[in-house]
Scaffold this motif. Structure first.
Motif, PDB file in Angstrom:
ATOM      1  N   PHE A  75       0.805  -1.220   0.000  1.00 46.91           N
ATOM      2  CA  PHE A  75       0.000   0.000   0.000  1.00 46.91           C
ATOM      3  C   PHE A  75       0.840   1.273   0.000  1.00 46.91           C
ATOM      4  O   PHE A  75       0.378   2.330  -0.419  1.00 46.91           O
ATOM      5  N   VAL A  76       2.076   1.190   0.512  1.00 50.95           N
ATOM      6  CA  VAL A  76       2.942   2.368   0.642  1.00 50.95           C
ATOM      7  C   VAL A  76       4.300   2.046   0.030  1.00 50.95           C
ATOM      8  O   VAL A  76       4.818   0.939   0.179  1.00 50.95           O
ATOM      9  N   ASP A  77       4.851   3.056  -0.659  1.00 51.79           N
ATOM     10  CA  ASP A  77       6.190   2.954  -1.222  1.00 51.79           C
ATOM     11  C   ASP A  77       7.103   3.859  -0.411  1.00 51.79           C
ATOM     12  O   ASP A  77       6.745   4.996  -0.107  1.00 51.79           O
ATOM     13  N   ARG A  78       8.272   3.344  -0.056  1.00 48.02           N
ATOM     14  CA  ARG A  78       9.228   4.090   0.757  1.00 48.02           C
ATOM     15  C   ARG A  78      10.530   4.171  -0.030  1.00 48.02           C
ATOM     16  O   ARG A  78      11.123   3.154  -0.345  1.00 48.02           O
ATOM     17  N   GLN A  79      10.946   5.419  -0.359  1.00 49.99           N
ATOM     18  CA  GLN A  79      12.171   5.610  -1.135  1.00 49.99           C
ATOM     19  C   GLN A  79      13.007   6.719  -0.522  1.00 49.99           C
ATOM     20  O   GLN A  79      12.476   7.610   0.142  1.00 49.99           O
ATOM     21  N   ALA A  80      14.303   6.670  -0.799  1.00 49.12           N
ATOM     22  CA  ALA A  80      15.207   7.706  -0.302  1.00 49.12           C
ATOM     23  C   ALA A  80      14.881   9.038  -0.966  1.00 49.12           C
ATOM     24  O   ALA A  80      14.572   9.095  -2.159  1.00 49.12           O
ATOM     25  N   ASP A  81      14.944  10.108  -0.196  1.00 47.76           N
ATOM     26  CA  ASP A  81      14.744  11.465  -0.699  1.00 47.76           C
ATOM     27  C   ASP A  81      15.953  11.813  -1.562  1.00 47.76           C
ATOM     28  O   ASP A  81      17.091  11.714  -1.104  1.00 47.76           O
ATOM     29  N   PRO A  82      15.749  12.232  -2.820  1.00 43.62           N
ATOM     30  CA  PRO A  82      16.890  12.541  -3.685  1.00 43.62           C
ATOM     31  C   PRO A  82      17.749  13.701  -3.160  1.00 43.62           C
ATOM     32  O   PRO A  82      18.933  13.785  -3.466  1.00 43.62           O
ATOM     33  N   GLU A  83      17.166  14.573  -2.344  1.00 46.98           N
ATOM     34  CA  GLU A  83      17.913  15.714  -1.806  1.00 46.98           C
ATOM     35  C   GLU A  83      18.611  15.393  -0.490  1.00 46.98           C
ATOM     36  O   GLU A  83      19.520  16.110  -0.082  1.00 46.98           O
ATOM     37  N   ASN A  84      18.161  14.345   0.199  1.00 45.23           N
ATOM     38  CA  ASN A  84      18.767  13.960   1.471  1.00 45.23           C
ATOM     39  C   ASN A  84      18.622  12.443   1.597  1.00 45.23           C
ATOM     40  O   ASN A  84      17.586  11.947   2.021  1.00 45.23           O
ATOM     41  N   ARG A  85      19.662  11.712   1.262  1.00 45.92           N
ATOM     42  CA  ARG A  85      19.602  10.246   1.194  1.00 45.92           C
ATOM     43  C   ARG A  85      19.289   9.601   2.542  1.00 45.92           C
ATOM     44  O   ARG A  85      18.898   8.448   2.606  1.00 45.92           O
ATOM     45  N   ARG A  86      19.473  10.330   3.646  1.00 50.46           N
ATOM     46  CA  ARG A  86      19.180   9.757   4.969  1.00 50.46           C
ATOM     47  C   ARG A  86      17.695   9.835   5.310  1.00 50.46           C
ATOM     48  O   ARG A  86      17.247   9.229   6.264  1.00 50.46           O
ATOM     49  N   ARG A  87      16.947  10.595   4.537  1.00 50.57           N
ATOM     50  CA  ARG A  87      15.517  10.762   4.803  1.00 50.57           C
ATOM     51  C   ARG A  87      14.729   9.940   3.780  1.00 50.57           C
ATOM     52  O   ARG A  87      15.076   9.887   2.608  1.00 50.57           O
ATOM     53  N   LEU A  88      13.668   9.302   4.260  1.00 52.82           N
ATOM     54  CA  LEU A  88      12.820   8.499   3.385  1.00 52.82           C
ATOM     55  C   LEU A  88      11.545   9.248   3.046  1.00 52.82           C
ATOM     56  O   LEU A  88      10.970   9.932   3.893  1.00 52.82           O
ATOM     57  N   GLN A  89      11.104   9.097   1.799  1.00 53.77           N
ATOM     58  CA  GLN A  89       9.836   9.678   1.360  1.00 53.77           C
ATOM     59  C   GLN A  89       8.792   8.567   1.283  1.00 53.77           C
ATOM     60  O   GLN A  89       9.082   7.468   0.825  1.00 53.77           O
ATOM     61  N   LEU A  90       7.585   8.886   1.725  1.00 53.18           N
ATOM     62  CA  LEU A  90       6.489   7.920   1.709  1.00 53.18           C
ATOM     63  C   LEU A  90       5.449   8.362   0.698  1.00 53.18           C
ATOM     64  O   LEU A  90       5.058   9.532   0.667  1.00 53.18           O
ATOM     65  N   ARG A  91       5.002   7.403  -0.113  1.00 56.12           N
ATOM     66  CA  ARG A  91       3.945   7.659  -1.091  1.00 56.12           C
ATOM     67  C   ARG A  91       3.022   6.442  -1.136  1.00 56.12           C
ATOM     68  O   ARG A  91       3.470   5.313  -0.928  1.00 56.12           O
ATOM     69  N   LEU A  92       1.765   6.695  -1.457  1.00 63.65           N
ATOM     70  CA  LEU A  92       0.853   5.574  -1.665  1.00 63.65           C
ATOM     71  C   LEU A  92       1.160   4.919  -3.002  1.00 63.65           C
ATOM     72  O   LEU A  92       1.489   5.606  -3.971  1.00 63.65           O
ATOM     73  N   THR A  93       1.048   3.615  -3.047  1.00 70.60           N
ATOM     74  CA  THR A  93       1.127   2.897  -4.319  1.00 70.60           C
ATOM     75  C   THR A  93      -0.255   2.967  -4.968  1.00 70.60           C
ATOM     76  O   THR A  93      -1.232   3.418  -4.348  1.00 70.60           O
ATOM     77  N   ASP A  94      -0.351   2.508  -6.203  1.00 65.57           N
ATOM     78  CA  ASP A  94      -1.655   2.443  -6.857  1.00 65.57           C
ATOM     79  C   ASP A  94      -2.608   1.569  -6.048  1.00 65.57           C
ATOM     80  O   ASP A  94      -3.792   1.887  -5.904  1.00 65.57           O
ATOM     81  N   GLN A  95      -2.084   0.477  -5.514  1.00 65.47           N
ATOM     82  CA  GLN A  95      -2.900  -0.424  -4.687  1.00 65.47           C
ATOM     83  C   GLN A  95      -3.382   0.296  -3.425  1.00 65.47           C
ATOM     84  O   GLN A  95      -4.518   0.129  -2.993  1.00 65.47           O
ATOM     85  N   GLY A  96      -2.512   1.099  -2.812  1.00 63.43           N
ATOM     86  CA  GLY A  96      -2.885   1.856  -1.621  1.00 63.43           C
ATOM     87  C   GLY A  96      -3.962   2.890  -1.921  1.00 63.43           C
ATOM     88  O   GLY A  96      -4.903   3.075  -1.143  1.00 63.43           O
ATOM     89  N   ARG A  97      -3.840   3.570  -3.072  1.00 63.37           N
ATOM     90  CA  ARG A  97      -4.857   4.556  -3.474  1.00 63.37           C
ATOM     91  C   ARG A  97      -6.203   3.881  -3.723  1.00 63.37           C
ATOM     92  O   ARG A  97      -7.247   4.380  -3.316  1.00 63.37           O
ATOM     93  N   GLU A  98      -6.149   2.728  -4.391  1.00 56.24           N
ATOM     94  CA  GLU A  98      -7.385   1.986  -4.669  1.00 56.24           C
ATOM     95  C   GLU A  98      -8.072   1.571  -3.370  1.00 56.24           C
ATOM     96  O   GLU A  98      -9.286   1.718  -3.218  1.00 56.24           O
ATOM     97  N   TYR A  99      -7.287   1.077  -2.417  1.00 60.47           N
ATOM     98  CA  TYR A  99      -7.837   0.661  -1.125  1.00 60.47           C
ATOM     99  C   TYR A  99      -8.470   1.845  -0.404  1.00 60.47           C
ATOM    100  O   TYR A  99      -9.559   1.747   0.144  1.00 60.47           O
TER     101      TYR A  99
END
Length: 137
Positions: A75-99
């Motif tokens: 449901f959620v995608d977690r990726q490194a922030d391109p501006e600060n590799r120590r920080r993670l960005q959280l986004r909903l996946t398509d499956q998470g949005r559908e849910y």
């Protein structure tokens, strides 16, 4: 603005209200908390763990564990922030949005029942739900 909602919209709001009020079971409460967390991720995209934790008014360690579960569920995608590799960005996946956009499971037959009511009755129910939604948590 009220008085124009469809039976489906009222059914979804009512089922969500049941979840917010605790539902009948621990599972219903957990599902409501999961939906709240997904909504917080969506509202902060691309948000950080601390932003999501602040949004749901919970501590970062508890939210971190819950996010891990949502990542494993797809449901959620977690990726490194391109501006600060120590920080993670959280986004909903398509499956998470559908849910999140799907009406809560509480009572999918409610829409059919509400569809049999008169427009004035639907307006009255909608107004009642608006009043209940304003109740303090």
């Amino acid at each position: 603005m009220w008085g124009t909602a469809s039976p489906g919209a009222i059914a979804a709001r009512f089922a969500r209200l049941v979840e917010l009020l605790g539902g009948d079971t621990a599972a219903a409460k957990a599902m409501g908390q999961q939906r709240d967390l997904l909504a917080a991720v969506q509202s902060t995209e691309p948000g950080t763990l601390n932003q999501v934790a602040a949004r749901v008014k919970r501590g970062a360690p508890a939210i971190s564990r819950a996010i891990d579960t949502l990542v494993r569920a797809g449901f959620v995608d977690r990726q490194a922030d391109p501006e600060n590799r120590r920080r993670l960005q959280l986004r909903l996946t398509d499956q998470g949005r559908e849910y999140l956009n799907r009406p809560p499971v509480a009572d999918q037959t409610l829409e059919g029942r509400l569809g049999k009511l008169a427009a004035s009755e639907l307006r009255a129910l909608e107004r009642g739900i608006e009043i209940l939604e304003r109740l303090p948590r």
